[in-house]
Every structure is written in C-alpha cells, then in structure tokens.
Design a protein around this motif. Structure first.
Motif, PDB file in Angstrom:
ATOM      1  N   GLU A   1       0.827  -1.202   0.000  1.00 58.53           N
ATOM      2  CA  GLU A   1       0.000   0.000   0.000  1.00 58.53           C
ATOM      3  C   GLU A   1       0.864   1.255   0.000  1.00 58.53           C
ATOM      4  N   SER A   2       1.942   1.197   0.787  1.00 55.87           N
ATOM      5  CA  SER A   2       2.835   2.359   0.857  1.00 55.87           C
ATOM      6  C   SER A   2       3.493   2.619  -0.487  1.00 55.87           C
ATOM      7  N   ALA A   3       3.914   1.522  -1.158  1.00 51.03           N
ATOM      8  CA  ALA A   3       4.567   1.676  -2.467  1.00 51.03           C
ATOM      9  C   ALA A   3       3.598   2.232  -3.495  1.00 51.03           C
ATOM     10  N   ILE A   4       2.351   1.713  -3.481  1.00 49.07           N
ATOM     11  CA  ILE A   4       1.349   2.211  -4.443  1.00 49.07           C
ATOM     12  C   ILE A   4       1.032   3.661  -4.168  1.00 49.07           C
ATOM     13  N   GLN A   5       0.913   4.003  -2.887  1.00 49.23           N
ATOM     14  CA  GLN A   5       0.622   5.386  -2.533  1.00 49.23           C
ATOM     15  C   GLN A   5       1.733   6.315  -3.010  1.00 49.23           C
ATOM     16  N   LYS A   6       2.985   5.859  -2.872  1.00 51.10           N
ATOM     17  CA  LYS A   6       4.129   6.670  -3.311  1.00 51.10           C
ATOM     18  C   LYS A   6       4.125   6.829  -4.818  1.00 51.10           C
ATOM     19  N   ALA A   7       3.826   5.711  -5.524  1.00 47.65           N
ATOM     20  CA  ALA A   7       3.784   5.766  -6.997  1.00 47.65           C
ATOM     21  C   ALA A   7       2.676   6.693  -7.455  1.00 47.65           C
ATOM     22  N   ASN A   8       1.519   6.620  -6.794  1.00 48.71           N
ATOM     23  CA  ASN A   8       0.402   7.493  -7.173  1.00 48.71           C
ATOM     24  C   ASN A   8       0.753   8.958  -6.960  1.00 48.71           C
ATOM     25  N   THR A   9       1.499   9.236  -5.886  1.00 45.16           N
ATOM     26  CA  THR A   9       1.890  10.626  -5.600  1.00 45.16           C
ATOM     27  C   THR A   9       2.832  11.152  -6.683  1.00 45.16           C
ATOM     28  N   GLN A  10       3.811  10.302  -7.063  1.00 48.43           N
ATOM     29  CA  GLN A  10       4.763  10.710  -8.107  1.00 48.43           C
ATOM     30  C   GLN A  10       4.059  10.904  -9.445  1.00 48.43           C
ATOM     31  N   SER A  11       3.101  10.032  -9.736  1.00 48.30           N
ATOM     32  CA  SER A  11       2.387  10.122 -11.010  1.00 48.30           C
ATOM     33  C   SER A  11       1.588  11.407 -11.083  1.00 48.30           C
ATOM     34  N   SER A  12       1.013  11.778  -9.946  1.00 46.81           N
ATOM     35  CA  SER A  12       0.198  12.998  -9.941  1.00 46.81           C
ATOM     36  C   SER A  12       1.055  14.238 -10.164  1.00 46.81           C
ATOM     37  N   ILE A  13       2.335  14.156  -9.751  1.00 39.66           N
ATOM     38  CA  ILE A  13       3.239  15.307  -9.955  1.00 39.66           C
ATOM     39  C   ILE A  13       3.502  15.501 -11.441  1.00 39.66           C
TER      40      ILE A  13
END
Length: 705
Positions: free
Chosen positions: A690-702
């Motif tokens: 979950e933490s990895a997906i959350q981090k990936a989603n944050t980077q993608s949104s940037i």
C-alpha cells in the motif's frame, strides 16, 4: 453438505480467521485486504484445524468410553443389589388364615405350618407432662428498678439512677457518665465506653451491683488527641500529643515522659515500648491507651501528673453484659419459642447437659448425653433430643411436654426413659423432680404351636417366617400360617436378570459394530458459524457414529462375560443350562441369553433352592454364584477401560486418551502462536504494498500537473 461447508467463502461467514482487523485499509490499491487476509489465513490454518478436529475425536471417544463404563458400573451394582443376596431369591409366599392381628412374610427358609394364638402387642413407653408456668418476664426500659428480681441493694441503684427509678433512668445516668448502654432480652450491655471523665466509685459500684465485672489488672485512658483534634495512633508524635512532660506511674513503676522531649520523632509506639520494658502490656485502640498487668490478680493503678493523662485512667470491663433480669407478672404458659434461659435464668451464654437412659430396639438400655445452651429455645431442645440417637421423640406445645421411646418393650430394671442424674431443666419441663420420665413400655408375646415367645419388639422371626404383631388376640380361633413356593415370582426374577444382561450386551455390540461415517468429520469453528444449532447437532450425531467400532477393550469385555456364563458351574448341577438358560444360537444376537421357560419352571418346582444356589453361591462348597462371578468380570472391564479413557476425576496424565489430548493441545497452542506470526507478516507485506502504491500514485500525480 460437506462440499458446501468446505467450499464456503470465509468472507461471508461470521467467523474470522484473523486476530487483527483492518490493519491495512487498501485505499491506495483499491483491494479488499480483509477478504484477502481471511483467505490467506484460512489456508494457513488448515493444519491447526485438522489438529482441532483430532482433539474433538479424542474427546468424543473418551466420552463414549465413559458412557460404556457407566453402563458396566450400573450393571455390576445391580447384580449385587438385585441378584447377589440370598434374600433376593426368596420365592416363597406366606399363606395366613384371615385375621388382621398379624402380618407374615415367608423367608427363603420358611417351612412347616404354624398356629399363632394369645398375641400381646408391645407398646413404647410414653408420658405427657404439664410444664411449670412462667412466673416472670424479662425486664424492659419501663420496668421499675424496685421490681427487678435478683438485684442486691435496689435502693442504692434507684438513688444512682434518679428520675422515675426505671431501667431507662438507670441507662440515661450511665450515658451521662460516658457509657452507652442497650437492653436486649432482659440483658444490659455496655456498647461504648467513652471515659470522658474518671469513673467514679459510685458509678463503678452501680456497674458491680448490676453484675458487670471489672478487670482489676487493667486500666484505660480517655481518648488521646493532638492539638488538631486528631485521635492518637501508634505513629503519632508524642510532642504533638503533649506527652513529653510529667510522669506516668504504673503500679510501682514510674516512667519519666520528659525523656522523650529530646527526641522530636518519638511516637506513641515508643511510649508503649517503654511501658512493656517496665513489665506491663500496652495497646492503643481508638485513641485510648490500655495498660494491663501480666498478673491477672493484681489490682493495677495507673496515674499521671501530665496534663493530658492526669486522672484519666479508669478500670476496663471484664464482662460488658449483665445477667438476664426478670420481673414478676410473667406471660404464664411456657411456649416452644421461650428459651432455656427463660426457665433457668442466668446468661444466654451459659450451657448445660443432661443424660438420658433409653430402651433400644434389642431391649437393652443406652445412655446418651445431650448438651444445650441457655440461648436454645424449647423447640430447638426438642430437635436436639430427637436427633441425638438416644431413641426418643420429644414434642412441646403450650406448656405440655411429651416424651416417647422410639422402641417398644419393657425395662425390667426401671423406667424405659429416665435421667441418669437430676436436671433442673427437666424439673421445669416436667413439673417433677423424679428422674423417671416414662415407665409404661410393654413387651410383645405370642404363642406359636403351643410355645410362648416374649420379646421387646413386635417383629418375631420363627421357623423362617417374619411375623409382625398388629393387634392383641386373647381368644378365638388360632391363626394358621403356611408357605408355598411362588414359581411365577421366581420365573419373573430370572426374566428380569436376563433382560438386564441382554440390554447391556446389545448396547456393547452396537458400539463395536456401528459403521463409521467417514464423510462426516468434526466441524471446525468456521463451519459451525455457518450452521444452525439443530444442523450442528445432526451433523455431530453422524460424525460420532462408529467411534468404538471393533474396539478391543469392549470386545474383550463381551468375550469375558460370555466365557463367565459359559464356564460357570461346568459339570455341576449349578450350570445355567440345567435351569433352561442358554446363549442364543442366532449369530446376530452375539451372546444374548435365552430362557426355556418350561424347563425353568420344572427346575424350580423340583428344587426351589436352585436359583439361590446358582446366583448367590453354594455355602456347602464355597462356590461363588453367577452374580458374584459376572460382577467381578464387569468390574475388571471398568478398570481396563479406565486405563484408556480415565474417569471424571482423572488427570490427563493418568490415561491414554488424556495423554493424547494433552499432546494435541500443546500442538494447537504452538500453531496459534505460529499463525499470529504469519498474520503479522502478511499485514506488514500488504502495508508495504500500500505504501509503495501510494508513493507511486503521488509521483504520477506530480508528472500529470
């Protein structure tokens, strides 16, 4: 149903395999983490569930074994109670010519004809007494001191009390002196001793005149308080209590209180220690210092010139309760609710005893001592007498006392009920001083075939007959007694035995031949959560089938019982086959017994003692009977099964299935710890995902901005 349970979706069940819930939400991945965890942990728990199912099988098997032992134990007990005694096989019936004067039973050895005449029925000794009437009643607060019986110097007490000269005035005067008093059941009691002033000699004399006693070797101070008004305790400082000056004189010893002035930390405990060093005992209760001499006969004086302790020591009470005082004009008739104290006076704590000498069933006399307390009521005294084993029945009602012997008969040497020595209590109860209480008992007698029999009991044993005398018979036609063998009764008794034996054999055979339902295994907790209570019950009934199929313990018990019956009395007239009892030749009956009723009847008619000899043994040859032999076989079977299944009081280490249960419980506990570790590992992995997906989603949104 099995497949439905095993393939059910755990997420829809109320049962959960998880020890933790919602540790990871699944918001980032959009996955149902809880559902995934349930499936993962269900798979991981499979081995533990198998162990739990094995545990359930062990428990079911243990319980099934114990059910068998319950049946075997009941069987062996019934064998003795119903068939193991010679009296059980008494098949004789007494024939008595019409008359109500006697009852007759024919024993196994009854024989011959009897002619009974001139009957006298034995009677039990019994006498009624009118008890002495009460001439007094207990004092109340309104009672005048001048009317109290047993007081000395009433005038001095009236002067001390003042007021209207009543008991209430007396109590009020004591209370004004610092003593709280109560009046209960004619007794005055000191319930609180304030000692706010030194007890005057007049007050002490008044207490003494009322029956209170003082401990001459003990003196108590008033309540000691500090400057703040707090009651002294053992850790209270002497300086705060103003006890660091002056002297304390105890008997011939003197304690200088000023020696504590140099120690600001000195406490009451230190003062008490000093008192003990001088050879006296000291205690502190509710702020009051009590000094007591180890010599109980010493007249102790405690004085002090200290301002706190000056003239404050007074004697302590040895008894705080007076005697029970009464006044004239009592209630008259004695009732069961009155106490022995009402009859004899004194305090309710006093006790006494008396010894009754009473006729027994065998005509002998027996002495029994009965103890009582003055606080006992007359009714409770009656109960003590009746339950003492003396052999009497005593009753009391409204001044009337009755005592009866429980056994009939006459004592040639005196009364059937008497006191061994005079008793003031019985003088009041009976209104007489004589020791003899009842002497009208009589013996029974009857003439049988011209011979006179006399005894204390109405039950005669003559020529194998038990004859009970009911009524006197002086004239008229003699009563004729004879006996006949009751073949029907004997046959019914044998049928009863065979049915009991066959019922046990049928139950044991069913258990060792019942097929197992391999498709029905013990339900797991998860499976039970999906079923209704009646569905669980039906499932488990099928799962329990065949638990003891082919069991060697039970098969051995069956074999041993068949051998006992087959080999019993072999080659003698005591064989069961001689009286028509044989083992069924039908294979499916598997050892049940059969009866040839015609052969049985003929055997009984030919030899009425055959059944007694076969079932209870032959005294002339010391051979055991079938009941004893079969009972031993059943008892051995019980002991053998207990080695495997134990009993309710057994510990797990003492029997085979118990040790198996202990072992599987250990494995289950190990698995529970292991599953907890596995579950925590899965939660950490999902949390990392979950933490990895959350981090990936944050980077993608940037990058999309």
């Amino acid at each position: 149903m099995v497949n439905n349970i095993n393939n059910s979706n755990a997420s829809t069940s109320s049962y959960s395999y998880l020890q933790y819930k919602n540790k990871v939400t699944g918001l980032a991945s959009g996955m149902d983490i809880d559902s995934l965890m349930e499936k993962l942990m269900k798979a991981e728990s499979a081995q533990m569930e198998k162990l739990q199912q094995q545990k359930q099988k062990y428990e079911w098997k243990r319980d099934a074994y114990r059910e068998v032992n319950t049946s075997l134990d009941k069987f062996q007990k019934d064998l003795f109670d119903k068939y193991g005694l010679k009296s059980s096989w008494n098949s004789k019936t007494a024939n008595v010519s019409a008359n109500n004067a006697i009852d007759v039973k024919a024993g196994a050895n009854a024989s011959g004809n009897l002619s009974v005449s001139e009957i006298t029925v034995a009677k039990a000794a019994q006498k009624r007494f009118d008890s002495q009437a009460l001439s007094t009643q207990r004092i109340s607060e309104t009672t005048k001191i001048s009317d109290i019986q047993g007081l000395s110097d009433k005038t001095a007490l009236e002067t001390f009390a003042g007021g209207d000269g009543s008991v209430k005035s007396l109590m009020d005067r004591f209370e004004s002196e610092g003593f709280k008093m109560t009046l209960t059941n004619g007794q005055l009691k000191v319930t609180e001793q304030n000692n706010t002033t030194e007890m005057s000699e007049t007050t002490k004399e008044a207490f003494t005149k009322l029956g209170f006693q003082f401990n001459t070797a003990s003196q108590q101070s008033t309540t000691i308080k500090d400057s703040a008004g707090e009651i002294a305790k053992t850790d209270s400082k002497l300086s705060d209590l103003n006890l660091t000056s002056g002297k304390l004189t105890i008997g011939s010893k003197e304690i200088d209180l000023s020696e504590f002035a140099s120690n600001p930390d000195a406490t009451m405990s230190d003062l008490m220690k000093k008192i003990k060093e001088e050879g006296y005992n000291a205690s502190l209760t509710n702020g009051k210092l009590t000094v007591t001499s180890p010599n109980s006969s010493e007249t102790l004086q405690v004085t002090s010139d200290n301002a706190v302790l000056d003239k404050s020591f007074s004697p302590t009470f040895k008894t705080t309760t007076s005697a029970t005082y009464v006044t004239s004009g009592g209630s008259g008739t004695l009732t069961g609710k009155n106490t022995i104290q009402d009859l004899l006076g004194g305090s309710d704590s006093e006790s006494g005893e008396f010894t009754l000498n009473v006729i027994q069933a065998d005509g002998t006399m027996k002495e029994t001592t009965i103890q009582y307390k003055n606080s006992d009521t007359i009714d409770s005294l009656m109960s003590k007498m009746n339950s003492s084993g003396a052999g009497v029945t005593a009753i009391f009602n409204n001044g009337q006392f009755s005592i009866s012997a429980n056994n009939t008969g006459h004592n040639a040497n005196g009364a059937e009920i008497s006191l061994v020595s005079p008793s003031p209590l019985f003088e009041k109860l009976t209104g007489q001083s004589a020791n003899d209480l009842a002497s009208n008992g009589s013996n029974a007698s009857m003439t049988v075939n011209g011979v006179e029999y006399k005894q204390s009991s109405n039950v005669f044993n003559i020529a194998g007959y038990t004859i009970t005398a009911n009524e006197d018979l002086k004239t008229g036609t003699p009563i004729k007694i004879s006996s006949t063998n009751d073949t029907d009764k004997a046959v019914d008794k044998v049928k009863e035995f065979v049915n009991m034996y066959n019922s046990l054999i049928e139950d044991l055979n069913k258990r060792v031949s019942e097929k197992k339902n391999l498709s029905y295994q013990p339900l797991t907790d998860a499976q039970k959560a999906e079923l209704k209570e009646d569905e669980i019950k039906k499932w488990e009934e099928k799962a329990k089938a065949g638990l003891l199929k082919g069991d060697t313990n039970i098969n051995k018990a069956l074999s041993d019982m068949r051998s006992t019956l087959t080999n019993f009395g072999s080659g003698t007239d005591n064989m069961l086959s001689k009286i028509g009892i044989t083992t069924s030749k039908t294979w499916s009956d598997n050892g049940k017994l059969e009866i040839d009723e015609d052969k049985l009847r003929k055997a009984i008619e030919k030899d009425p003692e055959a059944l007694s000899r076969i079932f209870t043994g032959d005294d002339s040859t010391d051979n055991k009977g079938i009941a004893s032999s079969l009972r031993t076989t059943a008892q051995n079977a019980v002991k053998n099964i207990e080695k495997t299944a134990g009993k309710a009081s057994s510990t797990e280490e003492t029997y085979t299935l118990g040790r198996n249960l202990k072992d599987v419980n250990t494995k289950i506990d190990d698995w529970k710890d292991r599953l907890k570790t596995i579950e925590e590992r899965y939660w950490k992995q999902f949390a990392a995902m979950e933490s990895a997906i959350q981090k990936a989603n944050t980077q993608s949104s940037i990058f999309t901005q």
